[in-house]
Every structure is written in C-alpha cells, then in structure tokens.
Enzyme design. Structure first.
Site, short mmCIF file in Angstrom:
data_model
loop_
_atom_site.label_atom_id
_atom_site.label_comp_id
_atom_site.label_asym_id
_atom_site.label_seq_id
_atom_site.Cartn_x
_atom_site.Cartn_y
_atom_site.Cartn_z
N LYS A 110 35.90 43.74 51.36
CA LYS A 110 35.75 41.93 51.64
C LYS A 110 34.99 41.51 53.02
O LYS A 110 35.04 40.02 53.07
CB LYS A 110 37.51 41.89 52.15
CG LYS A 110 38.65 42.02 50.79
CD LYS A 110 39.35 41.86 50.93
CE LYS A 110 40.62 42.26 50.04
NZ LYS A 110 41.79 42.29 49.92
N LYS A 189 33.14 44.92 37.99
CA LYS A 189 34.73 44.47 37.65
C LYS A 189 35.37 43.30 37.88
O LYS A 189 34.90 42.20 38.54
CB LYS A 189 34.98 44.67 39.13
CG LYS A 189 36.45 45.11 39.27
CD LYS A 189 37.32 45.44 40.26
CE LYS A 189 38.27 44.22 40.74
NZ LYS A 189 39.45 44.96 42.04
N LYS A 192 39.23 38.24 41.06
CA LYS A 192 39.41 36.35 41.11
C LYS A 192 38.05 35.86 42.29
O LYS A 192 37.39 35.43 41.71
CB LYS A 192 40.70 36.17 41.46
CG LYS A 192 41.22 36.20 40.79
CD LYS A 192 42.60 36.28 42.35
CE LYS A 192 43.63 37.67 41.75
NZ LYS A 192 44.47 38.09 42.48
P1 ADP Z 1 41.32 40.69 42.80
O1 ADP Z 1 40.49 42.10 42.30
O2 ADP Z 1 41.13 39.51 41.00
O3 ADP Z 1 41.97 39.98 43.36
P2 ADP Z 1 43.74 42.33 43.32
O4 ADP Z 1 43.15 43.00 43.79
O5 ADP Z 1 44.18 41.15 43.15
O6 ADP Z 1 42.46 41.81 41.90
O7 ADP Z 1 44.32 43.14 41.99
C1 ADP Z 1 45.59 43.45 41.70
C2 ADP Z 1 45.53 44.43 40.69
O8 ADP Z 1 44.97 44.90 39.09
C3 ADP Z 1 45.58 45.67 41.17
O9 ADP Z 1 46.66 46.50 40.96
C4 ADP Z 1 44.47 45.98 40.84
O10 ADP Z 1 43.84 47.73 40.98
C5 ADP Z 1 44.25 45.11 39.72
N1 ADP Z 1 42.83 45.26 39.02
C6 ADP Z 1 42.52 43.97 39.57
N2 ADP Z 1 41.11 43.79 38.73
C7 ADP Z 1 41.28 44.66 38.25
C8 ADP Z 1 40.00 45.07 37.29
N3 ADP Z 1 38.90 44.67 37.31
N4 ADP Z 1 40.25 46.57 35.71
C9 ADP Z 1 41.46 46.56 36.50
N5 ADP Z 1 41.87 46.88 36.85
C10 ADP Z 1 42.11 45.75 37.83
#
Ligand code: ADP
Ligand code: TRP
Length: 328
Positions: A110, A189, A192
């Site tokens: 981050k 990956k 957002k």
């Molecule tokens: P982002 O990376 O979009 O901010 P978050 O960190 O808020 O997403 O993740 C919310 C949930 O979704 C977590 O449990 C995370 O492990 C899962 N997650 C987010 N992106 C992925 C991905 N590309 N593949 C698998 N799981 C994901």
C-alpha cells in the site's frame, strides 16, 4: 463451526472479490454459523468522505444479498456497530511486536501505491486480528493476499494467551478458495487499485467492454493457442462448468479461433452469474429499510458474542469496569 470474514467498503466489488471471497462466504452459510462484516473502520484508512463511506458500506451489503447471502443463515453487519473491536485492537497492540507489523506485505504494497502511511494503515492487521478473535472464530475464509493477516491474528492470540496465562483467544484457521488469484484485464491480480477489474454490477454493455479489453497475445486467428497462458481462459475456467472448459480448451489448441470469440464465450458465462444478481440487486435497492434491518439485526447478534468475549478479556487483563460504567 464459527466462520468469520470481512470485506472492505472502499470501492465497487469485482469478479476477483466474488470468486476469491464472496462466493465461498455465501456457500459456507449452509452448514456453519457465519459472521460477515463490512470493514468500514478499515476503509477509513483510504476513504475519508462520510457520504461516500456510508454509500460504499450499503453497497457491499446489497452486493452480498444480491448474490444470495441469506440473512436467516448468515450474520451480515457493519464492523463499526461492534465498537468493542477497537478496544480489543488496543489490547492486542500491547502484546504485539512492532517488527511483526513491519513485516506485513500488504502494508508495504500500500505504501508503494502511495497510500498515506498512517498509524491506522500500519496497525491494520491488529484491528483485523481483533475482528477475528473477538468472536472466537474457528475459520476465516479469505483470498490469498490476506493469508499473512490471518497468520498474524493467530500469532497475536498466542501472545495474548501467553502474556496473561489463559486460553481465552482461539487461534483461527485460514481457508483459501481454489480461485487463489483471479487475474485482471492486464494479467496482474484483479484489484480495485489497479484499475483492471470486471465489476460485478456494471451494466452488461460495460461488462462486455471490460472483457473485450482483456490483454491477449498476438497469435493469429488460424494458429493454435495456449489456454494455460491466456488471461481470458484463466477467468473462463473459474466460471464455466467442466464440459465447457474442456470444449474451449480444445478450440484453443485446435487453432482457427480468435480471442474475440473466446472473450464472447467468457462474457456469456459471466452473465450467467452476474445477470440474475444484477436483477436482484435492483429490487433490493428499492428496499433500503430491509437492508438496514438485516444489518442491525445481525449487529445485535454479533455484539452479544463480542461483549461476552470482551468481559473475559478485561477480567484477565485486570481492566475491571467501574460501577456506573455503561458498556453497551
Ligand atoms: P482489492 O484488491 O480489489 O482492493 P480487497 O483487498 O478489498 O480487494 O479484497 C477483498 C477480498 O477479495 C479479500 O478476501 C481478497 O483476498 C479477495 N480478492 C480480491 N481480489 C482478488 C483476486 N484478484 N483474486 C482472488 N481474490 C481476491
Ligand atoms: N483486510 C480484509 C481485506 O482487505 C478485510 C478484513 C478486515 C477482514 N477484517 C477482517 C477479513 C477479518 C477477514 C477477517 O479483504
């Protein structure tokens, strides 16, 4: 078994969130006692706009309900309705070495993305540990990127129990979904913060446009293609059934199919999941009282559990509650 997980309310949810987290959360409601919360305290590390945070919080609730979370089976609530977690986070921070937090990869990621390095961001894993431990959770289903945080929660539970000579806090077990990392439009990956998402509730036209934008190599239409290295196929595999996957695999290897056709097929299987959820969400949006009621009822149940565990924690730490002190 008591299952617990949280989702931040910091932006539109995407296919990575659904396949990596939400889908298994919803499946687990069938046979377990589930506590799922919208991590709005955590979101404050990046969203500092009251109106937006309120909206994003309700959005996550709508998303879960639209995909089939059943409020009679699983408890869906706002993290901030259980303020005791911040108290437990403080107590845990007193038994947590700074070095443990300095090793958190998500903090480093981050910072690299230029998110302000506040104390909240640094202590994020401590609050997350409090979320998990305050319900004596048995199992925490999350995506792979959250593995280290759940391991840290188990470490903190161990440190607390050792420091106070008790067994109050339960060491949680991690559960990973098979869709470990869902790739985004650019092959990184899906996230957002990378702007490479297929959003769950965009209109079909926009979903199609996002899918058509998935990065592929430049193999000519007539040549055989390798499904194993293709982002389109990687996402298709997570949505289609075994026969459909085998059929598309054969088309890739046989040659004569362009990536446009594979993308169209991906769009169709994606819509099979997204279409009905979109419709259901539309109905729920019109019934804000229902959504509030779901969140409040579940918060009441969660708070009752959290209150009991905190009473044990305060007792063992010597934090007695004085006469006249009201604790909700
Ligand atoms: P982002 O990376 O979009 O901010 P978050 O960190 O808020 O997403 O993740 C919310 C949930 O979704 C977590 O449990 C995370 O492990 C899962 N997650 C987010 N992106 C992925 C991905 N590309 N593949 C698998 N799981 C994901
Ligand atoms: N950090 C998690 C995420 O970004 C959200 C979260 C907060 C969480 N507290 C939690 C997940 C407790 C599981 C358990 O996805």
């Amino acid at each position: 078994m008591r299952v617990l997980s949280g989702v931040q309310s910091n932006g539109k949810l995407h296919l990575g969130n659904y396949l990596g987290a939400m889908k298994q959360h919803i499946e687990l409601q069938r046979e377990n006692e589930c506590f799922y919360f919208i991590a709005n305290y955590h979101s404050l590390t990046t969203v500092q706009d009251a109106k937006l945070l309120r909206q994003l919080t309700v959005d996550v609730a709508l998303d879960y309900l639209a995909f089939g979370l059943d409020p009679n089976k699983a408890n869906l609530f706002r993290q901030s309705d259980i303020p005791e977690v911040t108290e437990l986070a403080w107590i845990l921070s007193t038994v947590t070495g700074k070095g443990l937090l300095e090793r958190a990869t998500s903090y480093k990621d981050k910072i690299a993305k230029e998110i302000a390095p506040s104390m909240g961001l640094f202590c994020y894993p401590v609050l997350m540990a409090a979320d998990i431990l305050i319900y004596k959770s048995d199992m925490v289903p999350v995506g792979k990127d959250q593995t280290q945080h759940v391991e840290m929660a188990a470490d903190m539970a161990g440190h607390f129990n050792h420091a106070f000579g008790c067994e109050i806090l339960k060491l949680p077990k991690l559960r990973l979904n098979e869709a470990h990392v869902v790739p985004g439009l650019d092959g990184q990956k899906m996230s957002k913060s990378y702007g490479n998402t297929i959003n769950l509730f965009d209109p079909p036209k926009k979903v199609r446009k996002q899918i058509m934008g998935i990065k592929t190599d430049s193999t000519p239409v007539e040549d055989p293609k390798n499904p194993e290295t293709c982002n389109v196929f990687a996402i298709y595999k997570l949505l289609a059934n075994a026969d459909e996957v085998a059929a598309l695999d054969e088309k890739y290897r046989g040659g004569g199919m362009g990536y446009g056709e594979a993308k169209q097929q991906l769009f169709e299987v994606a819509e099979r999941v997204l279409g009905p959820a979109r419709e259901r969400r539309g109905e729920l949006e019109a019934d804000t009282d229902y959504v509030e009621d779901v969140l409040n009822t579940a918060a009441g149940r969660a708070r009752a559990v959290a209150g009991e565990v905190m009473a044990e924690v305060r007792e063992v730490c010597g934090l007695m509650v004085g006469k006249g002190t009201h604790r909700g």
